[in-house]
Design a protein around this motif. Structure first.
Motif, PDB file in Angstrom:
ATOM      1  N   PRO A   1       4.177  23.068 -19.050  1.00  0.00           N
ATOM      2  CA  PRO A   1       4.550  23.855 -20.220  1.00  0.00           C
ATOM      3  C   PRO A   1       5.314  23.084 -21.286  1.00  0.00           C
ATOM      4  O   PRO A   1       5.477  23.571 -22.386  1.00  0.00           O
ATOM      5  N   ALA A   2       5.787  21.864 -20.992  1.00  0.00           N
ATOM      6  CA  ALA A   2       6.535  21.101 -21.994  1.00  0.00           C
ATOM      7  C   ALA A   2       5.752  19.838 -22.323  1.00  0.00           C
ATOM      8  O   ALA A   2       4.981  19.329 -21.505  1.00  0.00           O
ATOM      9  N   TYR A   3       5.982  19.346 -23.557  1.00  0.00           N
ATOM     10  CA  TYR A   3       5.276  18.150 -24.010  1.00  0.00           C
ATOM     11  C   TYR A   3       6.272  17.194 -24.651  1.00  0.00           C
ATOM     12  O   TYR A   3       7.318  17.593 -25.139  1.00  0.00           O
ATOM     13  N   VAL A   4       5.887  15.886 -24.675  1.00  0.00           N
ATOM     14  CA  VAL A   4       6.691  14.870 -25.320  1.00  0.00           C
ATOM     15  C   VAL A   4       5.772  14.012 -26.173  1.00  0.00           C
ATOM     16  O   VAL A   4       4.649  13.709 -25.782  1.00  0.00           O
ATOM     17  N   GLN A   5       6.280  13.675 -27.360  1.00  0.00           N
ATOM     18  CA  GLN A   5       5.536  12.792 -28.267  1.00  0.00           C
ATOM     19  C   GLN A   5       5.974  11.366 -27.950  1.00  0.00           C
ATOM     20  O   GLN A   5       7.144  11.061 -27.997  1.00  0.00           O
ATOM     21  N   GLY A   6       5.040  10.501 -27.628  1.00  0.00           N
ATOM     22  CA  GLY A   6       5.354   9.137 -27.197  1.00  0.00           C
ATOM     23  C   GLY A   6       5.329   8.169 -28.347  1.00  0.00           C
ATOM     24  O   GLY A   6       5.137   8.562 -29.488  1.00  0.00           O
ATOM     25  N   PRO A   7       5.583   6.967 -28.140  1.00  0.00           N
ATOM     26  CA  PRO A   7       5.791   6.344 -26.830  1.00  0.00           C
ATOM     27  C   PRO A   7       7.209   6.582 -26.301  1.00  0.00           C
ATOM     28  O   PRO A   7       8.157   6.731 -27.045  1.00  0.00           O
ATOM     29  N   VAL A   8       7.319   6.573 -24.976  1.00  0.00           N
ATOM     30  CA  VAL A   8       8.569   6.809 -24.268  1.00  0.00           C
ATOM     31  C   VAL A   8       8.725   5.703 -23.226  1.00  0.00           C
ATOM     32  O   VAL A   8       7.784   5.373 -22.510  1.00  0.00           O
ATOM     33  N   ARG A   9       9.922   5.104 -23.168  1.00  0.00           N
ATOM     34  CA  ARG A   9      10.183   4.053 -22.178  1.00  0.00           C
ATOM     35  C   ARG A   9      10.657   4.717 -20.892  1.00  0.00           C
ATOM     36  O   ARG A   9      11.525   5.581 -20.901  1.00  0.00           O
ATOM     37  N   VAL A  10      10.110   4.276 -19.776  1.00  0.00           N
ATOM     38  CA  VAL A  10      10.521   4.764 -18.460  1.00  0.00           C
ATOM     39  C   VAL A  10      11.675   3.877 -18.016  1.00  0.00           C
ATOM     40  O   VAL A  10      11.521   2.668 -17.869  1.00  0.00           O
ATOM     41  N   THR A  11      12.880   4.487 -17.819  1.00  0.00           N
ATOM     42  CA  THR A  11      14.070   3.730 -17.428  1.00  0.00           C
ATOM     43  C   THR A  11      14.459   3.996 -15.987  1.00  0.00           C
ATOM     44  O   THR A  11      15.305   3.295 -15.446  1.00  0.00           O
ATOM     45  N   GLY A  12      13.909   4.992 -15.383  1.00  0.00           N
ATOM     46  CA  GLY A  12      14.200   5.344 -13.989  1.00  0.00           C
ATOM     47  C   GLY A  12      12.883   5.603 -13.293  1.00  0.00           C
ATOM     48  O   GLY A  12      11.909   4.882 -13.474  1.00  0.00           O
ATOM     49  N   SER A  13      12.837   6.657 -12.530  1.00  0.00           N
ATOM     50  CA  SER A  13      11.581   7.010 -11.865  1.00  0.00           C
ATOM     51  C   SER A  13      10.769   7.915 -12.783  1.00  0.00           C
ATOM     52  O   SER A  13      11.310   8.754 -13.490  1.00  0.00           O
ATOM     53  N   ASP A  14       9.474   7.728 -12.786  1.00  0.00           N
ATOM     54  CA  ASP A  14       8.552   8.488 -13.639  1.00  0.00           C
ATOM     55  C   ASP A  14       8.181   9.782 -12.911  1.00  0.00           C
ATOM     56  O   ASP A  14       7.105   9.915 -12.342  1.00  0.00           O
TER      57      ASP A  14
ATOM     58  N   GLY B   1       5.536   0.675 -17.925  1.00  0.00           N
ATOM     59  CA  GLY B   1       6.898   1.022 -18.310  1.00  0.00           C
ATOM     60  C   GLY B   1       6.981   1.810 -19.623  1.00  0.00           C
ATOM     61  O   GLY B   1       8.051   2.250 -20.021  1.00  0.00           O
ATOM     62  N   ILE B   2       5.850   1.949 -20.310  1.00  0.00           N
ATOM     63  CA  ILE B   2       5.801   2.737 -21.546  1.00  0.00           C
ATOM     64  C   ILE B   2       4.891   3.926 -21.289  1.00  0.00           C
ATOM     65  O   ILE B   2       3.699   3.754 -20.973  1.00  0.00           O
ATOM     66  N   ALA B   3       5.449   5.148 -21.466  1.00  0.00           N
ATOM     67  CA  ALA B   3       4.669   6.359 -21.240  1.00  0.00           C
ATOM     68  C   ALA B   3       4.161   6.933 -22.538  1.00  0.00           C
ATOM     69  O   ALA B   3       4.757   6.695 -23.595  1.00  0.00           O
ATOM     70  N   CYS B   4       3.108   7.676 -22.470  1.00  0.00           N
ATOM     71  CA  CYS B   4       2.503   8.379 -23.625  1.00  0.00           C
ATOM     72  C   CYS B   4       2.214   7.400 -24.755  1.00  0.00           C
ATOM     73  O   CYS B   4       2.446   7.701 -25.928  1.00  0.00           O
ATOM     74  N   ASP B   5       1.696   6.192 -24.433  1.00  0.00           N
ATOM     75  CA  ASP B   5       1.451   5.179 -25.455  1.00  0.00           C
ATOM     76  C   ASP B   5      -0.009   5.144 -25.900  1.00  0.00           C
ATOM     77  O   ASP B   5      -0.377   4.329 -26.716  1.00  0.00           O
ATOM     78  N   THR B   6      -0.847   5.961 -25.367  1.00  0.00           N
ATOM     79  CA  THR B   6      -2.246   5.961 -25.818  1.00  0.00           C
ATOM     80  C   THR B   6      -2.637   7.255 -26.440  1.00  0.00           C
ATOM     81  O   THR B   6      -2.091   8.277 -26.323  1.00  0.00           O
TER      82      THR B   6
END
Length: 185
Positions: free
Chosen positions: A157-170, A180-185
């Motif tokens: 139900p929630a969304y994020v606009q990337g790119p987002v860096r993963v700093t902990g566990s995904d 290590g970069i999420a939502c980059d495509t």
């Protein structure tokens, strides 16, 4: 007594002496149709109380107003005084009439603001408490039951606009390629 009555009949005044005890004389004078006259009463003319007009100046406080403004940097529901309020002062000039030393009327001649009031400003917080997942940085990944990349094939139900860096566990499996970069495509 006869002498006095004869004088009255001749158009004279009816005067009773202090030693005359005959009370019939005024009645006889009234019966003859001639009015009896008495000495006029001594009266003092009415005195007018003194009237005095003076200019009187007074001061009055002017209450300050309060204005609330939204503050997006302050958490929702919190308030902060940005500017303290201050009362103002105005000068009022009257023409006051005193009669016999007591105030009988008052007329406003003019008023002037000598110190204007200062409006109190209160900031009201409108910032929503962000609950971002600490495992990601660069964009706020909301804490929800499931988060997907915006524009992707996920169902939220929630969304994020990337790119987002993963700093902990995904935990939402946003970095599918593991770089290590999420939502980059």
């Amino acid at each position: 007594m006869k002498r006095m009555i004869a004088g009255l009949a001749a158009g004279g005044l009816l005067l009773l002496s202090a030693c005359d005890s005959n009370a019939a004389a005024p009645i006889e004078a009234a019966a003859s149709g001639t009015p009896a006259t008495t000495a006029p009463a001594t009266t003092t003319p009415p005195t007018t109380p003194p009237v005095e007009k003076r200019k009187v100046t007074t001061t009055r406080k002017i209450p300050y107003k309060t204005r609330k403004v939204d503050d997006p940097t302050l958490a929702a529901g919190k308030t902060r005084v940005r500017r303290k309020g201050a009362t103002g002062i105005k000068k009022l000039t009257y023409e006051v009439t005193y009669t016999a030393g007591a105030e009988t009327s008052r007329k406003l001649l003019g008023q002037k603001v000598t110190r204007p009031p200062v409006t109190r400003i209160i900031a009201v917080g409108t910032k929503r408490a962000r609950s971002c997942d600490p495992n990601y940085s660069g964009a706020c990944v909301p804490i929800a039951s499931d988060v997907d990349c915006a524009g992707g094939s996920g169902n939220g139900p929630a969304y994020v606009q990337g790119p987002v860096r993963v700093t902990g566990s995904d935990i939402y499996d946003l970095d599918r390629d593991g770089d290590g970069i999420a939502c980059d495509t």
